[in-house]
Design an enzyme around this catalytic site. Structure first.
Site, PDB file in Angstrom:
ATOM      1  N   SER B 156      -6.570 -57.280  38.612  1.00 22.97           N
ATOM      2  CA  SER B 156      -6.888 -56.458  37.447  1.00 22.97           C
ATOM      3  C   SER B 156      -5.608 -56.075  36.692  1.00 22.97           C
ATOM      4  O   SER B 156      -4.814 -56.948  36.348  1.00 22.97           O
ATOM      5  CB  SER B 156      -7.653 -55.228  37.933  1.00 22.97           C
ATOM      6  OG  SER B 156      -8.266 -54.556  36.877  1.00 22.97           O
ATOM      7  N   ARG B 226     -14.562 -41.542  35.394  1.00 21.23           N
ATOM      8  CA  ARG B 226     -14.628 -42.389  36.579  1.00 21.23           C
ATOM      9  C   ARG B 226     -16.021 -42.985  36.766  1.00 21.23           C
ATOM     10  O   ARG B 226     -16.181 -44.134  37.169  1.00 21.23           O
ATOM     11  CB  ARG B 226     -14.240 -41.575  37.812  1.00 21.23           C
ATOM     12  CG  ARG B 226     -14.210 -42.374  39.085  1.00 21.23           C
ATOM     13  CD  ARG B 226     -13.251 -43.524  38.977  1.00 21.23           C
ATOM     14  NE  ARG B 226     -13.175 -44.286  40.218  1.00 21.23           N
ATOM     15  CZ  ARG B 226     -12.495 -45.406  40.344  1.00 21.23           C
ATOM     16  NH1 ARG B 226     -11.822 -45.891  39.329  1.00 21.23           N
ATOM     17  NH2 ARG B 226     -12.467 -46.055  41.491  1.00 21.23           N
ATOM     18  N   ASP B 323     -18.112 -60.600  37.832  1.00 18.85           N
ATOM     19  CA  ASP B 323     -17.174 -59.650  37.227  1.00 18.85           C
ATOM     20  C   ASP B 323     -17.324 -59.724  35.719  1.00 18.85           C
ATOM     21  O   ASP B 323     -16.969 -60.724  35.107  1.00 18.85           O
ATOM     22  CB  ASP B 323     -15.753 -60.015  37.658  1.00 18.85           C
ATOM     23  CG  ASP B 323     -14.707 -59.028  37.150  1.00 18.85           C
ATOM     24  OD1 ASP B 323     -15.047 -58.144  36.337  1.00 18.85           O
ATOM     25  OD2 ASP B 323     -13.549 -59.142  37.588  1.00 18.85           O
ATOM     26  N   HIS B 356     -16.399 -56.650  39.524  1.00 20.94           N
ATOM     27  CA  HIS B 356     -14.936 -56.577  39.485  1.00 20.94           C
ATOM     28  C   HIS B 356     -14.358 -56.098  40.824  1.00 20.94           C
ATOM     29  O   HIS B 356     -13.312 -56.570  41.262  1.00 20.94           O
ATOM     30  CB  HIS B 356     -14.523 -55.635  38.356  1.00 20.94           C
ATOM     31  CG  HIS B 356     -13.051 -55.580  38.114  1.00 20.94           C
ATOM     32  ND1 HIS B 356     -12.293 -56.706  37.867  1.00 20.94           N
ATOM     33  CD2 HIS B 356     -12.171 -54.541  38.089  1.00 20.94           C
ATOM     34  CE1 HIS B 356     -11.022 -56.353  37.687  1.00 20.94           C
ATOM     35  NE2 HIS B 356     -10.917 -55.048  37.825  1.00 20.94           N
ATOM     36  N   ASP B 357     -15.044 -55.170  41.451  1.00 19.82           N
ATOM     37  CA  ASP B 357     -14.553 -54.606  42.714  1.00 19.82           C
ATOM     38  C   ASP B 357     -14.458 -55.638  43.842  1.00 19.82           C
ATOM     39  O   ASP B 357     -13.862 -55.361  44.880  1.00 19.82           O
ATOM     40  CB  ASP B 357     -15.436 -53.439  43.171  1.00 19.82           C
ATOM     41  CG  ASP B 357     -14.967 -52.119  42.568  1.00 19.82           C
ATOM     42  OD1 ASP B 357     -13.907 -52.118  41.912  1.00 19.82           O
ATOM     43  OD2 ASP B 357     -15.647 -51.105  42.759  1.00 19.82           O
TER      44      ASP B 357
END
Lengths: 196, 382
Positions: B156, B226, B323, B356-357
């Site tokens: 990232s 967040r 992602d 993405h994680d």
């Protein structure tokens, strides 16, 4: 190593830059690197093959040829190799064009569907040939564009592709008897070195 | 394959390096003195050829692997990939992981005191670019006696730092590993970051960024930022698998007025609160801006091929199928530019439902491929 790959090694100049389309587990590229100091890159879509080839220290890009090769600049490789994949791509004719756009020359190998065993199988049983060499049923096969030696040469003529050399091989080291005289009938695998 | 009993780094300790001489930042300011906090794992070999730099992402920090104490419930953020026998194998590599300048986990950042005023920097902390981090990391390398990284690795925002390293210090990078990253953010991506910043800035406790002086924190805004971010780091499928429409409380029976709470609601609230209790709002704003401003090829006539032509290292690029924040297409753009620039590159798109994680996890194919590539790093087996 597969017979067709052993044959085409000698057409690769030492120290040259080679793109291998459908490079499998990278055995061929590794051989070229180790014995001919070739700078190679491989394209592959099978995850296990990619990991195996990367673990050999090779540069491998996950990319499906059927989605094009436009990301490779013109004449950016000395040789573009496509071994035993011509029959599995959606547009074999376009891939050939792309190979000769990207590379100074191309090397193509494919199973010759005109081999007498195929003809015999189809002629006597009336069904699509299934063999140890081509073990798939017609409805479930990666091989969607089988062709014969004569078909391929006709395509090259139509497209103005020059055949710089060709080699006909069988199932063993020895060239099959008569393959030189009548390749369309006696070659198991056809190998072509092509240029524009 | 993973060994049956997974070995871990065990207890690791952060260290701090103090830098007296100011650093010229991209914004033109000379900043310093400053501190960088970092951890190292494994041992540096005699010829210093096995050093690997880990660059962290938006909410990351120096604690990438191992535990800080026996009581720690969770290991460092990339413990899945760093450790003995793992892709970044600490039996072979000397791993350096730092908290970037402007961070909030020990390195000098907006929450640190401004030496001129004695009060926290807050919004007066200089804006940072990815290149500023790279230059500060270069100074840390000098301090540690590392003349050349065997690999610079990041996911990232960390991948952006790794790419910038390859261009800023081409002779100092042997391999560059870029995971779930991009050469620049898309408008959609910037938009999500703007929502996060807006959430923070519109919290009354934000106080124009001077909340620490007023002894409060914009906890609501930071939590909201967040929560939005977190959703974008997951995929639709990942959330469906994890929560579905499961209820945490209440029922949806007829004749019941009680309001219900979905599991996903309580999860998001928990994530938001956890984060707002451990992260500095000004750092979050600073880091999202660095993300937005990053454009690898801007100074190379907007030509990524010209940019990468400067690099002398080999590249591994990895993306994940679901992602959507840093989609596989962004990674393919990196790969295409590298191919056109005639740089050695390997690329794989990992099938993963985690969005993405996924880059933080040890998914089997990802782990095997990553490990396979790392074998060639640092004079390993060829």
């Amino acid at each position: 190593m597969r017979l067709d790959l052993t044959h085409i090694q000698r057409w690769i100049e030492p120290g040259s830059k080679v793109l291998d389309l459908g490079c499998g587990d990278g055995e061929f590229l590794k051989q070229l690197r180790d014995t001919r100091q070739v700078r190679g890159m491989g394209l592959e879509i099978d995850p296990d093959n990619i990991t195996a080839a990367v673990s050999r220290g090779l540069d491998i890009v996950e990319q499906d040829m059927d989605r094009g090769l436009a990301n490779f600049p013109d004449q950016s490789f000395d040789t573009v190799v496509m071994a035993h994949a011509l029959q599995a791509v959606h547009y074999p004719d376009r891939v050939l064009d792309e190979m000769l756009r990207i590379g100074r020359e191309g090397i193509v190998t494919f199973p010759n569907f005109g081999h007498w065993r195929c003809r015999l199988y189809l002629g006597t049983r009336g069904r699509m040939p299934v063999s140890k060499f081509m073990p798939y049923s017609w409805y479930d096969t990666p091989n969607i564009h089988f062709c014969t030696v004569n078909d391929f040469e006709a395509l090259c003529r139509d497209k103005g592709i020059r055949i710089a050399a060709r080699e006909m091989v069988g199932n063993t080291q020895r060239r099959p008897l008569l393959a030189g005289a009548w390749p369309n009938m006696f070659a198991v695998t056809a190998i072509y070195r092509i240029t524009r | 394959m993973e060994a049956p009993t997974e070995r871990s780094l065990g207890i690791v300790e952060p260290r701090t390096e103090h830098f007296e001489e100011p650093l010229r930042l991209a914004c033109g300011r000379d900043f310093g003195p400053y501190d960088l906090v970092y951890e190292t794992y494994g041992a540096l070999n005699d010829d210093c050829s096995n050093a690997v730099l880990i660059c962290h992402a938006l909410s990351g920090h120096h604690h990438a692997a191992g535990y800080h104490s026996e009581a720690d419930r969770k290991p460092g953020w990339w413990n899945a990939c760093i450790g003995p026998g793992k892709p970044i194998d600490t039996d072979r590599f000397f791993v350096v992981s730092l908290n970037n300048l402007g961070g909030c986990h020990g390195s000098t950042g907006p929450a640190s005191p401004n030496p001129d005023t004695g009060r926290p920097w807050g919004p007066d902390f200089p804006p940072l670019r990815v290149r500023d981090w790279v230059h500060s990391q270069k100074r840390l390398a000098d301090r540690l006696g590392i003349a050349r990284w065997a690999a610079v690795i990041g996911g990232s925002l960390g991948g952006m730092q790794a790419m910038r390293w390859a261009l800023e210090y081409p002779d100092m990078v042997e391999h560059c590993v870029v995971i779930a990253s991009a050469m620049k953010l898309s408008a959609q991506n910037i938009a999500f970051n703007e929502i996060a910043r807006h959430a923070i800035q519109s919290d009354p406790d934000f106080s124009e960024g001077r909340y620490l002086e007023r002894e409060c924190v914009p906890a609501q805004g930071l939590a909201l930022a967040r929560m939005v971010g977190h959703i974008t780091y997951l995929s639709d499928d990942a959330m469906a698998n994890k929560f579905g429409r499961d209820l945490r409380s209440g029922t949806l029976e007829r004749g019941d007025e009680e309001s219900v709470e979905f599991q996903v609601q309580s999860y998001l609230r928990y994530q938001g609160n956890q984060f707002s209790g451990s992260f500095d709002a000004n750092t979050y704003i600073l880091m999202t801006r660095a993300l937005d401003y990053f454009d690898l090829a801007r100074e190379y006539g907007d030509d990524p091929v010209a940019a990468f032509a400067r690099a002398k290292c080999s590249f591994l690029v990895i993306s994940f199928s679901t992602d959507w924040r840093f989609s596989p297409q962004r990674s393919r753009e990196i790969v295409d530019a590298l191919i056109a620039a005639d740089r050695p590159v390997s690329y794989a798109e990992i099938e993963a439902s985690e969005g993405h994680d996924a880059f933080l996890l040890a998914l089997p194919r990802y782990r095997d491929l990553f490990r396979a590539y790392m074998q060639r790093v640092g004079g390993g087996s060829q």
